[in-house]
Scaffold this motif. Structure first.
Motif, PDB file in Angstrom:
ATOM      1  N   VAL A  58       0.730 -10.364  -6.774  1.00 18.79           N
ATOM      2  CA  VAL A  58       1.078  -9.188  -5.980  1.00 18.79           C
ATOM      3  C   VAL A  58       0.309  -7.987  -6.528  1.00 18.79           C
ATOM      4  N   ILE A  59      -0.088  -7.088  -5.644  1.00 16.41           N
ATOM      5  CA  ILE A  59      -0.709  -5.839  -6.081  1.00 16.41           C
ATOM      6  C   ILE A  59       0.010  -4.676  -5.423  1.00 16.41           C
ATOM      7  N   ALA A  60       0.263  -3.629  -6.198  1.00 12.08           N
ATOM      8  CA  ALA A  60       0.910  -2.404  -5.697  1.00 12.08           C
ATOM      9  C   ALA A  60      -0.032  -1.240  -5.933  1.00 12.08           C
ATOM     10  N   TYR A  61      -0.294  -0.471  -4.886  1.00  7.52           N
ATOM     11  CA  TYR A  61      -1.172   0.696  -4.985  1.00  7.52           C
ATOM     12  C   TYR A  61      -0.342   1.967  -5.097  1.00  7.52           C
ATOM     13  N   PHE A  62      -0.803   2.882  -5.941  1.00  9.34           N
ATOM     14  CA  PHE A  62      -0.176   4.194  -6.040  1.00  9.34           C
ATOM     15  C   PHE A  62      -1.185   5.166  -6.622  1.00  9.34           C
ATOM     16  N   GLY A  63      -0.881   6.446  -6.567  1.00 10.79           N
ATOM     17  CA  GLY A  63      -1.800   7.461  -7.052  1.00 10.79           C
ATOM     18  C   GLY A  63      -1.361   8.075  -8.366  1.00 10.79           C
ATOM     19  N   ASP A  64      -2.216   8.927  -8.920  1.00  8.52           N
ATOM     20  CA  ASP A  64      -1.887   9.565 -10.188  1.00  8.52           C
ATOM     21  C   ASP A  64      -0.652  10.447 -10.065  1.00  8.52           C
ATOM     22  N   GLY A  65      -0.458  11.082  -8.906  1.00  2.32           N
ATOM     23  CA  GLY A  65       0.737  11.894  -8.710  1.00  2.32           C
ATOM     24  C   GLY A  65       1.996  11.044  -8.683  1.00  2.32           C
ATOM     25  N   ALA A  66       1.915   9.890  -8.032  1.00  4.92           N
ATOM     26  CA  ALA A  66       3.072   8.993  -7.968  1.00  4.92           C
ATOM     27  C   ALA A  66       3.461   8.459  -9.332  1.00  4.92           C
ATOM     28  N   SER A  67       2.520   8.473 -10.286  1.00 10.33           N
ATOM     29  CA  SER A  67       2.845   7.973 -11.622  1.00 10.33           C
ATOM     30  C   SER A  67       3.934   8.800 -12.291  1.00 10.33           C
ATOM     31  N   SER A  68       4.218   9.996 -11.766  1.00  8.25           N
ATOM     32  CA  SER A  68       5.291  10.827 -12.305  1.00  8.25           C
ATOM     33  C   SER A  68       6.640  10.550 -11.646  1.00  8.25           C
ATOM     34  N   GLN A  69       6.637   9.696 -10.641  1.00  7.38           N
ATOM     35  CA  GLN A  69       7.879   9.385  -9.934  1.00  7.38           C
ATOM     36  C   GLN A  69       8.735   8.388 -10.719  1.00  7.38           C
ATOM     37  N   GLY A  70      10.020   8.558 -10.633  1.00  5.68           N
ATOM     38  CA  GLY A  70      10.939   7.629 -11.295  1.00  5.68           C
ATOM     39  C   GLY A  70      10.805   6.210 -10.782  1.00  5.68           C
ATOM     40  N   ASP A  71      10.520   6.055  -9.476  1.00  8.62           N
ATOM     41  CA  ASP A  71      10.370   4.714  -8.913  1.00  8.62           C
ATOM     42  C   ASP A  71       9.266   3.933  -9.622  1.00  8.62           C
ATOM     43  N   VAL A  72       8.149   4.608  -9.921  1.00  5.58           N
ATOM     44  CA  VAL A  72       7.039   3.928 -10.582  1.00  5.58           C
ATOM     45  C   VAL A  72       7.432   3.532 -12.008  1.00  5.58           C
ATOM     46  N   ASN A  88      -6.488   6.900  -9.599  1.00  2.71           N
ATOM     47  CA  ASN A  88      -6.454   8.244 -10.171  1.00  2.71           C
ATOM     48  C   ASN A  88      -7.571   9.055  -9.516  1.00  2.71           C
ATOM     49  N   ASN A  89      -7.221   9.757  -8.423  1.00  2.00           N
ATOM     50  CA  ASN A  89      -8.231  10.547  -7.712  1.00  2.00           C
ATOM     51  C   ASN A  89      -8.230  12.006  -8.157  1.00  2.00           C
ATOM     52  N   GLN A  90      -7.622  12.260  -9.308  1.00  2.00           N
ATOM     53  CA  GLN A  90      -7.654  13.539 -10.027  1.00  2.00           C
ATOM     54  C   GLN A  90      -6.666  14.584  -9.523  1.00  2.00           C
ATOM     55  N   TYR A  91      -6.071  14.375  -8.348  1.00  2.00           N
ATOM     56  CA  TYR A  91      -5.151  15.392  -7.826  1.00  2.00           C
ATOM     57  C   TYR A  91      -3.961  14.758  -7.121  1.00  2.00           C
ATOM     58  N   ALA A  92      -2.768  15.256  -7.438  1.00  2.00           N
ATOM     59  CA  ALA A  92      -1.563  14.916  -6.698  1.00  2.00           C
ATOM     60  C   ALA A  92      -1.297  16.072  -5.730  1.00  2.00           C
ATOM     61  N   PRO A 129       0.809  -1.221   0.000  1.00  2.00           N
ATOM     62  CA  PRO A 129       0.000   0.000   0.000  1.00  2.00           C
ATOM     63  C   PRO A 129       0.839   1.267   0.000  1.00  2.00           C
ATOM     64  N   THR A 130       0.156   2.383  -0.210  1.00  2.00           N
ATOM     65  CA  THR A 130       0.747   3.693   0.068  1.00  2.00           C
ATOM     66  C   THR A 130       0.475   3.979   1.538  1.00  2.00           C
ATOM     67  N   TYR A 131      -0.012   5.164   1.851  1.00  2.00           N
ATOM     68  CA  TYR A 131      -0.381   5.529   3.222  1.00  2.00           C
ATOM     69  C   TYR A 131      -1.879   5.829   3.300  1.00  2.00           C
ATOM     70  N   ARG A 132      -2.632   5.438   2.262  1.00  2.00           N
ATOM     71  CA  ARG A 132      -4.054   5.781   2.201  1.00  2.00           C
ATOM     72  C   ARG A 132      -4.939   4.548   2.022  1.00  2.00           C
ATOM     73  N   GLU A 133      -4.366   3.365   2.010  1.00  2.00           N
ATOM     74  CA  GLU A 133      -5.144   2.161   1.695  1.00  2.00           C
ATOM     75  C   GLU A 133      -5.818   1.569   2.933  1.00  2.00           C
ATOM     76  N   HIS A 134      -6.576   2.381   3.640  1.00  2.00           N
ATOM     77  CA  HIS A 134      -7.259   1.908   4.839  1.00  2.00           C
ATOM     78  C   HIS A 134      -8.334   0.881   4.498  1.00  2.00           C
ATOM     79  N   ILE A 141       6.860   8.443  -1.722  1.00  2.00           N
ATOM     80  CA  ILE A 141       5.933   8.348  -2.845  1.00  2.00           C
ATOM     81  C   ILE A 141       6.463   7.428  -3.943  1.00  2.00           C
ATOM     82  N   GLY A 142       5.730   6.369  -4.212  1.00  2.00           N
ATOM     83  CA  GLY A 142       6.056   5.455  -5.306  1.00  2.00           C
ATOM     84  C   GLY A 142       7.009   4.338  -4.959  1.00  2.00           C
ATOM     85  N   ALA A 143       7.678   4.401  -3.805  1.00  2.00           N
ATOM     86  CA  ALA A 143       8.687   3.388  -3.478  1.00  2.00           C
ATOM     87  C   ALA A 143       8.090   1.992  -3.384  1.00  2.00           C
TER      88      ALA A 143
END
Length: 393
Positions: A188-202, A222-226, A116-121, A160-162
């Motif tokens: 395996v599943i990896a969660y990330f957001g639309d903002g993280a999609s710009s990270q080199g790690d992703v 993709n929640n529309q905002y990073a 998860p990221t830090y939002r996958e409650h 972000i994105g690690a």
């Protein structure tokens, strides 16, 4: 839960939306036309047929999904309130993203691993982790209070994105261990957001996933905002279409449709466990609240956009479906609300009574079997603290 198609769908089910505004005109713009995506339940609670994806739930399973959605939202709202009242240092809300998380989380099998990221409650809830577990992290009392191997749910990742690199590495290990290729295989599943999609790690994670045919699902909410930047400033190409450049399928799903999120994720996980490689899933959803409780979303988005998305609320559409199909009655909805009251009440008591960490906790969980140097440093630190005794410290 549910059936699944026997072959992989075509790569992507949406169309490219041409950008119509310059970068300096993006901020505070109104709602943009929605793209096409996989949808099985419309915003007004009607079932929708799709040629590639379907579900076949029992009435009890439909009711279970509604219960998940309600309880997870209530836990989230209670956590936000606890932060506002000074009991947490910060909180990252999932409000509006419940369907993406519950749908994908319930699609996981016991042997699958989630990063998860830090939002996958919501995914945390689906994996059977105590919902109070992340609150020590957001209070600053610990680094996450659960065993990843017990629940097959990794600790929250703040970098972000690690977590996408961690997930792909784990998936590569599964492949090397021969744990794919059968119905009982692992994924395996990896969660990330639309903002993280710009990270080199992703990007690097996608490269390795494609090249090594890793059994991983890269699940982008993709929640529309990073934080404060709209998705138009992250990419001019729909996120799911990036998968083609890495050599694996991508698909966009209605992230506010719990049935579609389940069907698409289960299909992608089954493909991974059978040795068919990775899939990029873009769940097209919306972050109803702030990025975290330190953020003010009114500075970068307007009220009409929020009101538009309120009409697509993931919980309301499931309730409407249950009512239309006469699957649930008022007694059921009241029982769910009572369960939510009980569970959130326990959360509140836990957080308020949570003890602050002692300074010596800095030395815990550093080495599995301790170290002479660490023992010496701990002893020095104790003496240093003792030197302040009687001075009002």
């Amino acid at each position: 839960m549910g059936d699944k198609p026997s072959t992989r769908p075509r790569s992507g089910t949406g169309r490219t939306r041409r950008a119509s505004k310059r970068d300096d005109e993006v901020a505070l713009q109104g709602p943009t036309p929605d793209p096409e995506f996989v949808q099985l339940l419309s915003p007004d609670g009607e079932r929708v047929d799709h040629p590639d994806y379907s579900v076949d739930f029992t009435d009890e399973e439909y009711r279970g999904l509604y219960r998940d959605l309600v309880i997870v939202r209530r836990l989230d709202l209670e956590s936000t309130a606890l932060q506002r009242q000074g009991h947490l240092a910060i909180w990252a809300s999932l409000e509006g993203q419940e369907a993406a998380q519950i749908g994908s989380g319930r699609a996981l099998r016991k042997q699958d691993m989630a990063f998860p990221t830090y939002r996958e409650h919501g995914v945390l809830w689906c994996r059977g982790v105590d919902p109070t577990a992340p609150h020590g992290l957001f209070r600053g009392a610990d680094h996450g209070d659960w065993d990843p191997s017990e629940h097959n749910f990794n600790l929250y990742t703040l970098v972000i994105g690690a977590q996408t690199l961690h997930a792909v590495g784990y998936a590569m290990g599964i492949g090397y261990d021969g744990k794919v290729g059968t119905d009982d295989g692992e994924a395996v599943i990896a969660y990330f957001g639309d903002g993280a999609s710009s990270q080199g790690d992703v990007h690097e994670a996608c490269v390795f996933a494609g090249v090594y045919h890793a059994p991983v699902v890269l699940f982008c909410q993709n929640n529309q905002y990073a934080i404060s930047e709209p998705v138009e400033r992250q990419t001019r190409t729909p996120i799911y279409q990036r998968a083609a450049g890495y050599g694996f399928p991508g698909v966009r799903v209605d992230g506010n449709d719990v049935l579609a999120c389940y069907a698409v994720t289960r299909h992608a996980l089954d493909a991974a466990r059978h040795g068919q490689g990775p899939t990029l899933v873009e769940a097209y959803t919306y972050r109803m609240g702030p990025h975290t409780t330190t953020d003010d979303p009114t500075r970068y988005r307007n009220g009409s956009e929020v009101e538009t998305w309120k009409q697509r609320d993931p919980i309301a559409r499931v309730r409407t479906f249950l009512e239309k199909q006469k699957i649930a009655d008022d007694a059921f909805f009241a029982a769910v609300d009572a369960d939510a009251d009980r569970i959130t009440g326990r959360l509140r008591e836990y957080v308020i009574d949570m003890p602050d960490p002692t300074p010596e906790m800095l030395f815990e969980h550093v080495y599995a079997e301790g170290s002479p140097l660490q023992d010496a440093e701990r002893a020095w630190f104790r003496d240093y603290q003792a030197s302040f005794a009687g001075e009002g410290h």
